[in-house]
Scaffold this motif. Structure first.
Motif, PDB file in Angstrom:
ATOM      1  N   LEU A  61      11.390   5.779  -6.944  1.00 42.91           N
ATOM      2  CA  LEU A  61      11.976   7.031  -6.463  1.00 42.91           C
ATOM      3  C   LEU A  61      11.002   7.777  -5.564  1.00 42.91           C
ATOM      4  CD1 LEU A  61      12.211  10.364  -7.051  1.00 42.91           C
ATOM      5  CD2 LEU A  61      14.259   9.064  -6.394  1.00 42.91           C
ATOM      6  N   GLN A  62       9.723   7.845  -5.960  1.00 48.48           N
ATOM      7  CA  GLN A  62       8.724   8.541  -5.148  1.00 48.48           C
ATOM      8  C   GLN A  62       8.495   7.840  -3.819  1.00 48.48           C
ATOM      9  OE1 GLN A  62       7.489  11.559  -5.453  1.00 48.48           O
ATOM     10  NE2 GLN A  62       8.825  11.753  -7.239  1.00 48.48           N
ATOM     11  N   ARG A  63       8.511   6.522  -3.821  1.00 57.72           N
ATOM     12  CA  ARG A  63       8.381   5.785  -2.563  1.00 57.72           C
ATOM     13  C   ARG A  63       9.532   6.149  -1.629  1.00 57.72           C
ATOM     14  NH1 ARG A  63       7.221   0.444  -0.361  1.00 57.72           N
ATOM     15  NH2 ARG A  63       7.990   0.676   1.771  1.00 57.72           N
ATOM     16  N   ARG A  64      10.739   6.187  -2.167  1.00 52.84           N
ATOM     17  CA  ARG A  64      11.923   6.458  -1.352  1.00 52.84           C
ATOM     18  C   ARG A  64      12.006   7.917  -0.914  1.00 52.84           C
ATOM     19  NH1 ARG A  64      17.854   3.931  -2.381  1.00 52.84           N
ATOM     20  NH2 ARG A  64      19.010   5.145  -0.852  1.00 52.84           N
ATOM     21  N   GLN A  65      11.555   8.817  -1.771  1.00 56.78           N
ATOM     22  CA  GLN A  65      11.736  10.241  -1.481  1.00 56.78           C
ATOM     23  C   GLN A  65      10.537  10.894  -0.812  1.00 56.78           C
ATOM     24  OE1 GLN A  65      14.074  12.556  -4.210  1.00 56.78           O
ATOM     25  NE2 GLN A  65      12.501  14.133  -4.364  1.00 56.78           N
ATOM     26  N   ASP A  78       0.825  -1.205   0.000  1.00 61.17           N
ATOM     27  CA  ASP A  78       0.000   0.000   0.000  1.00 61.17           C
ATOM     28  C   ASP A  78       0.864   1.262   0.000  1.00 61.17           C
ATOM     29  OD1 ASP A  78      -2.315  -1.474  -0.099  1.00 61.17           O
ATOM     30  OD2 ASP A  78      -2.646  -1.434   2.061  1.00 61.17           O
ATOM     31  N   LEU A  79       2.053   1.181   0.579  1.00 62.53           N
ATOM     32  CA  LEU A  79       2.979   2.306   0.475  1.00 62.53           C
ATOM     33  C   LEU A  79       3.410   2.496  -0.978  1.00 62.53           C
ATOM     34  CD1 LEU A  79       5.242   1.711   3.609  1.00 62.53           C
ATOM     35  CD2 LEU A  79       3.352   3.333   3.384  1.00 62.53           C
ATOM     36  N   ASP A  80       3.605   1.378  -1.685  1.00 62.04           N
ATOM     37  CA  ASP A  80       3.915   1.463  -3.117  1.00 62.04           C
ATOM     38  C   ASP A  80       2.762   2.120  -3.868  1.00 62.04           C
ATOM     39  OD1 ASP A  80       6.366   0.211  -2.771  1.00 62.04           O
ATOM     40  OD2 ASP A  80       5.585  -1.787  -3.239  1.00 62.04           O
ATOM     41  N   LEU A 127      16.603   5.157 -10.192  1.00 61.37           N
ATOM     42  CA  LEU A 127      15.455   4.313  -9.864  1.00 61.37           C
ATOM     43  C   LEU A 127      14.294   4.580 -10.821  1.00 61.37           C
ATOM     44  CD1 LEU A 127      15.367   4.730  -5.972  1.00 61.37           C
ATOM     45  CD2 LEU A 127      16.114   2.709  -7.252  1.00 61.37           C
ATOM     46  N   PRO A 128      13.434   3.577 -11.040  1.00 60.77           N
ATOM     47  CA  PRO A 128      12.182   3.845 -11.750  1.00 60.77           C
ATOM     48  C   PRO A 128      11.397   4.907 -10.990  1.00 60.77           C
ATOM     49  CG  PRO A 128      12.557   1.483 -11.538  1.00 60.77           C
ATOM     50  CD  PRO A 128      13.575   2.162 -10.676  1.00 60.77           C
ATOM     51  N   PRO A 129      10.614   5.740 -11.698  1.00 58.21           N
ATOM     52  CA  PRO A 129       9.938   6.869 -11.043  1.00 58.21           C
ATOM     53  C   PRO A 129       9.132   6.499  -9.806  1.00 58.21           C
ATOM     54  CG  PRO A 129       9.811   7.138 -13.395  1.00 58.21           C
ATOM     55  CD  PRO A 129      10.439   5.792 -13.162  1.00 58.21           C
TER      56      PRO A 129
END
Length: 205
Positions: free
Chosen positions: A52-56, A22-24, A47-49
Motif C-alpha cells: 500500500l505504501q509503495r502504491r500510495q 529499491d522502491l519496495d 493490500l499488505p501495508p
C-alpha cells in the motif's frame, strides 16, 4: 559526491530510474518515519501495508524522489517538492475512513505552514546500516541544492516529537513553525512542522 568518512562513492539517482526492489525498500523505510503501519492496515485496496505504501506514497511521487546510493547499495532517499508541484500530482488516498480524516487534517496543517516559496520534504529516510556517518547532511545538502534551483526561500518538513530526528534537525538550524495535535489521541505523539531558511536567505539577514 563523497562522504569524507567513507571512501565509497555516493551518488544520487532520480526516482524514475530507481530499480523496483529499491522502491519496495523505500516503502518499507517509510514505516520508520511515521505511524504508517497503523494507517495502512485494512486499507481500501486490501493490500499488505508495504505494498500500500509503495502504491500510495512512492510510485505517484517518483519525479519528486531522489535516492542516495553508496556504491550499488541504496543508502537513503528523500521526496521533496514545492506545494504547487505536489498539488499538480494526482494521487489517491486508500486509507480506511478514520485515517482518511486524519490524513486530510494533516494535509491542511501542511498547507498552513509550508509556504508557496518553500520546498517541502514529504519524506526522508536513511537505511539503518548507513546511519551515523553523515548521510543526513548529504541528503539535506541535495535538498537545499534543489530548493535553490527552484528559487525557494526555505526547506520545510514534518517530524514527530518522539523521533530521534527531531533534535538532529534542530541542530541543523530547523525551527518549529507549528504543531499538529490531531493525531495525539491516537498515537500520544505530536507532529512538528520545521523549517530552515536557505543559505542565501540566512546570509542576507
Amino acid at each position: 559526491m563523497n562522504d569524507l568518512r567513507n571512501p565509497t562513492a555516493l551518488t544520487f539517482v532520480p526516482g524514475p530510474a530507481v530499480p523496483a526492489p529499491d522502491l519496495d525498500r523505500m516503502a518499507a523505510l517509510l514505516f520508520e518515519t511515521s505511524y504508517l503501519e497503523y494507517c495502512s492496515v485494512a486499507n481500501r485496496l486490501g493490500l499488505p501495508p508495504r505494498q500500500l505504501q509503495r502504491r500510495q506514497n512512492i510510485d505517484p511521487w517518483l519525479r519528486h524522489i531522489v535516492a542516495l546510493y553508496e556504491g550499488t547499495r541504496l543508502a537513503g532517499f528523500y521526496n521533496a517538492a514545492t506545494p504547487a508541484q505536489y498539488a499538480g500530482t494526482p494521487a489517491l488516498n486508500h486509507y480506511r475512513d478514520e485515517v482518511q480524516a486524519m490524513d486530510a487534517a494533516y494535509d491542511a496543517f501542511v498547507a498552513r505552514h509550508a509556504g508557496a516559496d518553500d520546498l517541502f520534504v514529504a519524506s526522508l529516510a536513511i537505511e539503518p546500516a548507513c546511519r551515523g556517518r553523515g548521510l543526513l547532511d548529504v541528503l539535506l545538502a541535495d535538498v537545499e541544492r534543489r530548493a535553490l534551483a527552484l528559487g525557494c526561500a526555505a526547506v520545510c518538513l514534518t517530524v514527530w516529537q518522539s523521533s530521534a530526528a527531531l533534535p538532529m534537525y534542530g541542530r541543523r538550524g530547523f525551527t518549529v513553525r507549528g504543531t499538529f495535535d490531531d493525531a495525539y489521541p491516537l498515537f500520544f505523539d505530536r507532529l512538528h512542522c520545521m523549517a530552515r531558511p536557505l543559505a542565501t536567505t540566512r546570509e542576507e539577514t
